[in-house]
Structure formats: structure tokens, C-alpha cells
Scaffold this active site. Structure first.
Site, PDB file in Angstrom:
ATOM      1  N   GLU A  46     -43.683  31.487  39.763  1.00 15.01           N
ATOM      2  CA  GLU A  46     -45.082  32.052  39.952  1.00 15.01           C
ATOM      3  C   GLU A  46     -45.168  33.046  38.770  1.00 15.01           C
ATOM      4  OE1 GLU A  46     -45.494  33.945  43.867  1.00 15.01           O
ATOM      5  OE2 GLU A  46     -47.515  33.858  43.804  1.00 15.01           O
ATOM      6  N   LYS A 115     -54.265  30.070  43.689  1.00 19.79           N
ATOM      7  CA  LYS A 115     -53.400  30.392  45.096  1.00 19.79           C
ATOM      8  C   LYS A 115     -54.393  30.711  46.211  1.00 19.79           C
ATOM      9  CE  LYS A 115     -49.414  33.028  46.823  1.00 19.79           C
ATOM     10  NZ  LYS A 115     -48.188  33.951  46.171  1.00 19.79           N
ATOM     11  N   CYS A 176     -45.861  29.518  46.703  1.00 19.23           N
ATOM     12  CA  CYS A 176     -44.944  30.429  47.445  1.00 19.23           C
ATOM     13  C   CYS A 176     -45.389  30.884  48.819  1.00 19.23           C
ATOM     14  CB  CYS A 176     -45.167  31.837  46.338  1.00 19.23           C
ATOM     15  SG  CYS A 176     -43.476  32.894  46.967  1.00 19.23           S
ATOM     16  N   LEU A 357     -17.657  58.904  42.047  1.00 22.11           N
ATOM     17  CA  LEU A 357     -16.674  58.230  43.126  1.00 22.11           C
ATOM     18  C   LEU A 357     -15.967  59.312  44.034  1.00 22.11           C
ATOM     19  CD1 LEU A 357     -15.651  55.344  43.951  1.00 22.11           C
ATOM     20  CD2 LEU A 357     -13.881  55.479  41.969  1.00 22.11           C
ATOM     21  N   SER A 358     -16.081  58.827  45.205  1.00 24.45           N
ATOM     22  CA  SER A 358     -15.601  59.983  46.371  1.00 24.45           C
ATOM     23  C   SER A 358     -14.370  59.392  46.865  1.00 24.45           C
ATOM     24  CB  SER A 358     -16.686  60.100  47.228  1.00 24.45           C
ATOM     25  OG  SER A 358     -16.679  59.158  47.982  1.00 24.45           O
ATOM     26  N   ALA A 361     -16.581  55.096  51.700  1.00 21.27           N
ATOM     27  CA  ALA A 361     -16.910  53.573  51.689  1.00 21.27           C
ATOM     28  C   ALA A 361     -18.146  53.152  50.731  1.00 21.27           C
ATOM     29  CB  ALA A 361     -17.265  53.265  53.149  1.00 21.27           C
ATOM     30  N   ASP A 362     -19.124  54.087  50.724  1.00 22.28           N
ATOM     31  CA  ASP A 362     -20.210  53.959  50.024  1.00 22.28           C
ATOM     32  C   ASP A 362     -20.175  53.776  48.326  1.00 22.28           C
ATOM     33  OD1 ASP A 362     -21.510  53.677  52.310  1.00 22.28           O
ATOM     34  OD2 ASP A 362     -21.973  55.751  52.278  1.00 22.28           O
ATOM     35  N   SER A 363     -19.398  54.768  47.746  1.00 26.38           N
ATOM     36  CA  SER A 363     -19.125  54.869  46.376  1.00 26.38           C
ATOM     37  C   SER A 363     -18.277  53.722  45.860  1.00 26.38           C
ATOM     38  CB  SER A 363     -18.867  56.188  45.747  1.00 26.38           C
ATOM     39  OG  SER A 363     -17.966  56.694  46.606  1.00 26.38           O
TER      40      SER A 363
END
Ligand SMILES: Nc1ncnc2c1ncn2[C@@H]1O[C@H](COP(=O)(O)OP(=O)(O)OC[C@H]2O[C@@H]([n+]3cccc(C(=O)O)c3)[C@H](O)[C@@H]2O)[C@@H](O)[C@H]1O
Ligand SMILES: Nc1ncnc2c1ncn2[C@@H]1O[C@H](COP(=O)(O)OP(=O)(O)OP(=O)(O)O)[C@@H](O)[C@H]1O
Ligand SMILES: NC(=O)CC[C@H](N)C(=O)O
Length: 702
Positions: A46, A115, A176, A357-358, A361-363
Site C-alpha cells: 500500500e 480504497k 489492506c 546496561l544495569s 531484565a529490561d536493559s
């Protein structure tokens, strides 16, 4: 008589909003490949000439003009010789802007098809820029731009709801969102005798969404027979969305060709040879279909004197049904955000990423996703993608003869990680960060920043004459929070400082993009310090729940080969912003938040996907948790969630732009539009919850 065999081509294109040059180049590459495969028809995504995500650029007449200039290039370059080119672009017809498919063949424009149902839910705003075509089965003459008139020898072309009737096949479009509507055009088209329906889409990735799309495609052709072709953008075209490709071709309810959902190559053509007589035969066996078709209104035909099917001497065989490929959510997290990051990086002019970066889990998930990006890139380069290799060399600043040898070496060039400890940091998190960075190959810095924190505290003393203390040292809640937040915020300042200058330190050029790594649940609850490391340039996991991230960590240990993630997964999430006292448990996220991440996921889904206010959420949870908690406990939980959500909603206005992945994302910018100043006591709603959880005539059990 021979069967009508036709080779058809669809594609995934990595388009970029407003990049007409690049978009046209990719369209041409896909046409060339379609021709090489013997196709006579090619459909693309599209709005592929502009890129799907141009948003308010669609208001600019330049955007429409440049699109026609690209069409002119396609005609001038002979790209429509012997192949029907079905290309997506915005068109202005009689003063109204439509989102259109334009069909080209042998230097002519056959039809413009606008569309008829626009996408406006969630991330989509199509009706802001486009209008639907409402004249069912009607066409009008469209006056072509001068340049196109000269090129095609046509003054006008048909514009409207029509189908293309070739010598040996009938073909039409369904664009779409139209596929997703209850009264989708494919039903009337199939009943009207259309054999091939092609859907050029701009459809974004969301975890666990591909099933819905493929079910619709298979369902459409299983019920009404026919060939369905799906094309899509793939990649980041300049926004939070990742378009997830998955171009495919289905015949009578079965998929015969499927392209990839995630990938780092710019053009992927998917083709199949199908037998159109199988469509006739399939439909002929369903008597109710025949009955309805016999009374269905006729479609509007545009006759085209061209054969789509192979000649009688051709030796091609029809493609056979394939097993569909679906990725697990863990794979989706590993590949989708990784591809989005790559597109963003190479298109931003940056030299790489900087990630605070700690070891949490997240970083750590974010670091693993960058590691996954490097693995995907090296794999594709080693498989021979020369264009990609040139791009990786440019972004990674490889020396001339230097080989792109391994993902870890690439990560060393593209990812800088930094641990920014204070006296409150533990050895565990520090070591986890260092070990993970090493396994990924990142360029890692391990630092302490107490001097900066102490300098701020000293400055505060000079300004106010007061010395704030942590709760553990006898301070108030306000002091305790402020002392945590200053550590977190200084990390952000240091992160941006390093991002600007680390390339210089490493004798490289450019700047780094700072990666944020707050997850969707923290964003919803507001469990983050405004303008700390949660404020970054972009965030690949801001749309992903903690629960999914934890599953991803486990998966990535073996699949990406980062062992250290086992330790990351094992550790309880903690902010490490308060002093550790002997005999006292360390600060944990869930205790701090007053709710678990699992509960947050449930609240998030009820609030956004089930459209629950506080009372409706209470009612739902009373059922869900009837054997787990008393009505009064559930009432407390709902009130706690809404209180924190509304206290912190203002933070959603500053959330770092994040990859959209989750249907309950609180993203205030494009997805979840709500006020950010609330009466956080919710007096009316909470009183209703009280009535429900503790009715007046019932004994008070609280
Ligand atoms: N209605 C409103 N409209 C616009 N702005 C508003 C506002 N109300 C407060 N504010 C502003 O927001 C500020 C309060 O927000 P903020 O400064 O974030 O501070 P706040 O939300 O009070 O505290 C940060 C929270 O994040 C938690 N946390 C946990 C783990 C890690 C981290 C981390 O960062 O590493 C943080 C921390 O434990 C604490 O609960 C106010 O001082 C004010 O400036
Ligand atoms: N010691 C640290 N060194 C580097 N960055 C840190 C450190 N502590 C926190 N950060 C950064 O600040 C962000 C928010 O910190 P927070 O303690 O809230 O972590 P989180 O959101 O639980 O994430 P994580 O699981 O990565 O620790 C982290 O994702 C990380 O990018
Ligand atoms: N561009 C569109 O029409 C997309 C809308 C559609 N619901 C999707 O997500 O795929």
C-alpha cells in the site's frame, strides 16, 4: 483444453516514508525479479511509492506529484512491458484525495482503484488524509497529469470500483483494511466472478497478530474460492511501527507461497503459479455460492486485451500448498525490534547505539535484541546480500579489506554498553552486565558515578542549607524518592554525554543513539523516573510486557547463545537506588509498585483492549479472581492501579519513542490518546466500586 496457469508475484518492500528515490528503486527491483520468475502480474504494498507512514505529508500536493513522477519513471523505463504492474500511491481525483492502486501495462494506465474502507483504529489515521470511494461498481474518467498524458497517449483513465477483465483471467483489488471489514469486498468480487484478488497492504507488527491476518486470507478464499495475493511493507519506514511483511499467495483456502515476516533485505519477491480453472472448479462445487453468485450485482469490468496465463506450450506446474510458518512471541521479540533497530540506525546517520546496561531484565533484553540484530545482519551478509554488506560496512565503519567476520565483532562496532554504578549498586548486577556485554561482543564500560551524585547533593546543600536523607537513614518519603531520582537522572545525562563522545574516544566518527529500556508495564504504571534512562532516543522494548520479556530471556539463552541471560532471568527485578541495610530485604520492583508485573499485564489489557474504566475492570476481575481474592481486596487492587496510573499518566507524554508491539501500549503519542491530568481520587468511580464490593445491606467484611 489446457488449464489456465498463471504466475503471479507479490512482495515485501522495505519502503521509507518520503524516500521517493529509494522507494522507486525497490519497486523496480521487485518488478525485475517478478519478470525473471515469469510472472505477468506484480502487486506491491500500500502507498509503496511514498512509503505508508507519510502521515501529514499526504496533505502536501508535492507528495501526490512526486508519486506521479515515479509512475512516469516506471512507464518511461519500460517496466510495465509484458507485466501488469499494480502499484500503490495517493491520487487526487476531482479535488478529493484517495489511497489508490494504479495498474500499468505496456506503457498504459489501465485503471485507478481507490480504497473503499480506511484504517482508523489504534495507530492508523487514514481518514485524516484520505477519503473512501463510495460509488460502488462505478467508474469515472480521471484526467491524467500532463506528463502522463504525453507518455501514455491517454488523456484519461478509468477511476473507481472496477475489476480488470483480461483475455483469460479476472483480477481485482482489496486494499489492506478492506480485508478486515465485516462486509469485505472479496465476497462481492468472488460472487462477481473475480478469480484473483490482490491486497497491497501497509500493516504493522504486533505480537501474536500474524494468525489474524492469515486466518482472514485463508478464510476469504476457503469460503468463496479464488486466489488471494497479499503484499506488505517490511521494516521501519520512519516511525514507531514495524511493518512485518509476510507477503503470501493463497488458493482456495490454502497458502501456496509465504514470504518472511522479519528480515534485513530490502526486497523480497514471493511468487506462485496457480491454476485458475481450480478456482472455477472449487466454486462450482459449492451450490450455495452458485446460488448467491447468480443473483449478485455485476461487477464493473475494465477489459484488457492481454493474456495473463501461460501459453499452451509452457511447461510450468502449479505451486502446491505449504505449511505456514508462524514465529513464537519470543522469536517475534528477537527479530522484529532487531530489524526495526537496524532500519532506524542506518537511516538515522548514527554510528551505533549506547545502552545503559544495569544487568536487569529490561536493559539485558535490549542488549540481547541488539545482539540478535548483529546475528541477523552477519547471516544475511554471509548469504550473499551485497547491498546489505555495503550498508553494514558503511554503518559499522569497516576498513576496506576488513571482513565482516562475526556477529560479536559487529556488535563491538555498533553497541556500547555502560554500567553506571553507585554505592547502592550490587556486585551481582555489575558482573552480570559485564558478562552479558562480553558474550554479545559489545564495547563495555564499567563505571561509578557517586562523585556526580555527591556533587549534586553538595550543590543542593549550598542552595538550601538542607541535607536530604534516605528513609533507611530516617529521611521522609519525599527525601527518599528525590535521592533515588537524582541517581537515575544523572545516569541519563551521563548516557547522552557518552553517546556523543564515545565514537571520538574510539577514533571513530559520528554519534550514538541512546537506547531506552523501560517496558510497557512500567510505562503504564509510571514506575520510572521522568527523564532518567527511560528517556532515550528510541526504545526497542517499550511496547513489550515484562512477562513476555522474561520468556524471551529464557529463549535467548540457547537460541541467541547468551548464557548470562539465565542469571538475569533468575534475579528479582530491583532498582538498586536505596542503601542496602544488613538484615533488610533489597528493594524489589513489585514491592515498590504495590502490584505484580503479572497483575499489571492484566490491568493493561482490560484498560485498553477491553476498554474498561475502573468499575468495568472491577467487574471483570471479580469474576477472574473470585477464587483468589475477596471483593474488598479486588476493589483495593483496582483502585491502587488506577491511582498510580493516573498519578503518572503525565509520564506517558514523554515516553521515549518505542517499537509498537503490544495492543495495550500506553503510548500517548500515536496509540493511546487520553488526558494526562486526572483527579487521581476518581471519586465517582471508586464510590461505585465500593458499592459493588461492599453492598450496604451486606455485612462489612473489610
Ligand atoms: N500531573 C503532572 N503533570 C506533569 N508533571 C507532573 C505531574 N505530577 C508530577 N509531575 C512531575 O513529575 C515529577 C514526579 O515524577 P518523577 O520525578 O519521575 O518521580 P516519582 O514518580 O515520584 O518517582 C519515581 C518513581 O520511579 C521509581 N523507579 C523505580 C525503579 C527505577 C527507577 C529508575 O528511574 O531507575 C525509578 C521510583 O521508585 C519511584 O516510584 C514531579 O516532581 C513533577 O516534576
Ligand atoms: N547501574 C546501572 N547502570 C547502567 N544503567 C542503569 C543502571 N541502573 C539503571 N540503569 C538504566 O536505567 C533504566 C531504568 O532503571 P531501572 O532500575 O528502573 O531498571 P529496570 O527498568 O528494572 O530495567 P533493568 O531490568 O534493565 O534494570 C535501566 O533499564 C537501565 O537502562
Ligand atoms: N493499512 C491498513 O489498512 C492496515 C489496517 C489493518 N487493520 C492492519 O493492521 O493490517
Amino acid at each position: 483444453m489446457r488449464h489456465r496457469l498463471v504466475t503471479l508475484a507479490t512482495c515485501n518492500l522495505n519502503q521509507f516514508a518520503m524516500d521517493f528515490q529509494g522507494n522507486l528503486r525497490r519497486v523496480i527491483l521487485s518488478i525485475e525479479e517478478a519478470k525473471q520468475r515469469g510472472a505477468t502480474y506484480r502487486v506491491g504494498p500500500e502507498l509503496e511509492l511514498t512509503g505508508y507512514g507519510c502521515e501529514d505529508h499526504f496533505f502536501e500536493q508535492d507528495t501526490v506529484e512526486h508519486s506521479w513522477e515515479c509512475v512516469a519513471e516506471l512507464l518511461r523505463g519500460g517496466h510495465s512491458q509484458g507485466l501488469v504492474v499494480d502499484v500503490g500511491l495517493p491520487v487526487m481525483h476531482r479535488g478529493v484525495r484517495y489511497n489508490c492502486r494504479v495498474y500499468l501495462l505496456n506503457g498504459h494506465i489501465l485503471l485507478i482503484r481507490p480504497k473503499m474502507a480506511l484504517a482508523d483504529d489504534g495507530n492508523y489515521r487514514e481518514s485524516r488524509y484520505f477519503t473512501t470511494w463510495k460509488r460502488l461498481r462505478q467508474v469515472e474518467a480521471h484526467g491524467l497529469p500532463q506528463e502522463l498524458q504525453a507518455l501514455t497517449n491517454q488523456r484519461t483513465c478509468p477511476f473507481g470500483d472496477a475489476v480488470l477483465c483480461f483475455r483469460d483471467a479476472v483480477l481485482a483489488a482489496e486494499t489492506c483494511e478492506e480485508l478486515f471489514t465485516p462486509d469485505a469486498p472479496h465476497i462481492a468480487l468472488a460472487l462477481g466472478g473475480v478469480e484473483v484478488i490482490a491486497n497491497g497492504s501497509g500493516s504493522h507488527h504486533q505480537l501474536r497478530k500474524l494468525h489474524q491476518r492469515l486466518d482472514l486470507i485463508r478464510g476469504a478464499t476457503a469460503k468463496a474460492g479464488g486466489v488471494y495475493m497479499y503484499a506488505n511493507q517490511r521494516g521501519c519506514d520512519g516511525n514507531r511501527l514495524y511493518y512485518d511483511g509476510s507477503a503470501c499467495i493463497a488458493v482456495n483456502g490454502q497458502v501456496v507461497a509465504q514470504g518472511s515476516q522479519f528480515g534485513v533485505s530490502e526486497v523480497e519477491v514471493v511468487s506462485a503459479t496457480v491454476d485458475l480453472d481450480e478456482v472455477v472448479s472449487y466454486r462450482g462445487a459449492i451450490s450455495s455460492l452458485q446460488e448467491q453468485a447468480s443473483r449478485a450485482p455485476s461487477v464493473h469490468n475494465v477489459d484488457v486485451d492481454f493474456s495473463l496465463c501461460h501459453g499452451s506450450t509452457s511447461v510450468v506446474l502449479p505451486s502446491t500448498p505449504i505449511e505456514l510458518v508462524y514465529h513464537s512471541p519470543e522469536q517475534e521479540i528477537a527479530y522484529g525490534p532487531a530489524c526495526w533497530l537496524w532500519d532506524y540506525l542506518r537511516r538515522s546517520g548514527a554510528a551505533g547505539f549506547l545502552l545503559p546496561l544495569s544487568g536487569g531484565a529490561d536493559s539485558s533484553s535490549t542488549a540481547a535484541i541488539v545482539g540478535s540484530m548483529c546475528q541477523m545482519l552477519v547471516k544475511a551478509v554471509q548469504a550473499g546480500d551485497a547491498e546489505l554488506e555495503a550498508e553494514v560496512r558503511r554503518v559499522g565503519q569497516y576498513a576496506n579489506a576488513e571482513p565482516i567476520a562475526s556477529a560479536a565483532e559487529l556488535a563491538n562496532k555498533l553497541l556500547c554498553t555502560v554500567y553506571m554504578g553507585t554505592v547502592n549498586s550490587s556486585m551481582d548486577t555489575r558482573q552480570r552486565a559485564a558478562r552479558l556485554a562480553d558474550q554479545i561482543g559489545a564495547y563495555h564500560l564499567d563505571t561509578n558515578m557517586d562523585s556526580a551524585v555527591n556533587a549534586m547533593a553538595a550543590l543542593f546543600r549550598v542552595i538550601t542549607g538542607r541535607q536530604p536523607r534516605f528513609k533507611a537513614e530516617g529521611g521522609s518519603l519525599a527525601e527518599n524518592l528525590a535521592l533515588q531520582n537524582i541517581q537515575a537522572r544523572l545516569r541519563m545525562v551521563l548516557a547522552f554525554f557518552l553517546a556523543q563522545l564515545l565514537p571520538w574516544v574510539r577514533a571513530r566518527s559520528g554519534f550514538l543513539l541512546v537506547l531506552g529500556s523501560a517496558n510497557v508495564d512500567e510505562g503504564l504504571r509510571g514506575y520510572l523516573t521522568k527523564y532518567d534512562c527511560s528517556s532515550a532516543d528510541i526504545n526497542p522494548i517499550g511496547g513489550i510486557s515484562k512477562a513476555d520479556l522474561r520468556r524471551f530471556l529464557v529463549w535467548a539463552v540457547d537460541e541467541l547463545g547468551f548464557d548470562e541471560l539465565t542469571e538475569v532471568h533468575r534475579a528479582a527485578p530491583t532498582a538498586e537506588l536505596e542503601p542496602l541495610l544488613p538484615g533488610q530485604p533489597a528493594q524489589t520492583d513489585e514491592q515498590d509498585m504495590g502490584m505484580t508485573y503479572e497483575e499489571l499485564g492484566i490491568y493493561g489489557r482490560l484498560r485498553k483492549m477491553q476498554r474498561c474504566g475502573p468499575v468495568a475492570m472491577y467487574r471483570h476481575l471479580q469474576l477472574l479472581w473470585q477464587h483468589r481474592y475477596s471483593p474488598a481486596q479486588i476493589a483495593d487492587k483496582v483502585k491502587t492501579f488506577f491511582r498510580f496510573y493516573s498519578i503518572n499518566r503525565h509520564k506517558a507524554t514523554t515516553l521515549t519513542p518505542a517499537y509498537h508491539a503490544e495492543s495495550y501500549s500506553p503510548d500517548d503519542h500515536r496509540f493511546d490518546h487520553r488526558q494526562f491530568l486526572y483527579n487521581v481520587r476518581w471519586p465517582w468511580q471508586f464510590a461505585k466500586i465500593d458499592e459493588l464490593s461492599c453492598p450496604k445491606d451486606a455485612p462489612n467484611v473489610r
